[in-house]
Design a protein around this motif. Structure first.
Motif: not given
Ligand SMILES: [Zn+2]
Ligand SMILES: [Zn+2]
Length: 215
Positions: A30-34, A67-75, A105-109
């Motif tokens: 899980d990936a909450p906002p921020d 979305g932010n997490f996957t964009a920045r980490t590439g996972v 920033d709430y965008r999905p992957p």
């Protein structure tokens, strides 16, 4: 097993970093906002490399940072397809929940791998299995390790409570069917790590959770 919990965002949502041990690959649940900075900080502190993001369901408090997490980490992100429609509408969810859309920033992957019931997840040296548990949302999933006797239960089951079913797509009867078919058959000793609040065990909830007594 290495497990760390962070409680993040306005909804105090739990995100978990799970690995066999420090200094290796890790899975995020899980990936909450921020969530990006707290998660990458925690992983850096333990020399962990993220390899996958598993999403229990499409609610914005669990997926809003994905979305932010996957964009920045590439996972790669994993989500059940029945929650695609929720993932694509984080702003609509925020308006229903809070009456407003707080800046963020709430965008999905951009892409997902699709989860399905019984799917094995051989990620980061872990042997997690998908338990599809619809009810809180149509595509809600729990992640179970029989080896370690741990259930990451998302918003299906909490210590002393169960997930709400009054939001769009929720259904109480369906949630209780998931409970009977997927959660309650697990051993009493299984540790439950929920999407909100402290951990518990299947046995403790079976005996004392007002929603489960007598089920
Ligand atoms: Zn939820
Ligand atoms: Zn939640």
């Amino acid at each position: 097993m290495f497990i760390r919990r962070l409680e993040l965002w306005l909804a105090a949502t739990n995100t978990y970093v799970v690995a066999r041990e420090a200094g290796g690959p890790a899975v995020v649940i899980d990936a909450p906002p921020d969530c990006l900075d707290p998660l990458t900080g925690l992983m850096a502190a333990h020399d962990l490399t993220p390899t996958a993001l598993l999403l229990t369901h499409g609610h914005v408090d669990h997926l809003g940072g994905a979305g932010n997490f996957t964009a920045r980490t590439g996972v790669t992100a994993y989500l059940h397809p029945d929650d695609d429609y929720l993932a694509r509408r984080p702003e609509d969810q925020l308006r229903i929940l809070m009456g407003t859309v707080p800046p963020g920033d709430y965008r999905p992957p951009e892409t997902y791998r699709h989860l399905s019931d019984g799917m094995p997840l051989p990620l980061a040296g872990l042997r997690l299995e998908v338990l599809a548990t619809p009810g809180h949302t149509p595509g809600h999933c729990c992640f179970y390790s029989s080896e370690e006797a741990i259930l990451f239960s998302g918003d299906q089951l909490f210590a002393g409570s169960i997930g709400r079913t009054d939001l769009p797509g929720g259904d109480y009867e369906t949630l209780m069917t998931s409970m009977k078919e997927k959660v309650l058959p697990l051993d009493d000793e299984v540790t439950v790590m929920p999407g909100h609040g402290p951990s518990t065990t299947v046995g403790r909830e079976r005996c004392s959770n007002p929603f489960l007594v007598g089920v």
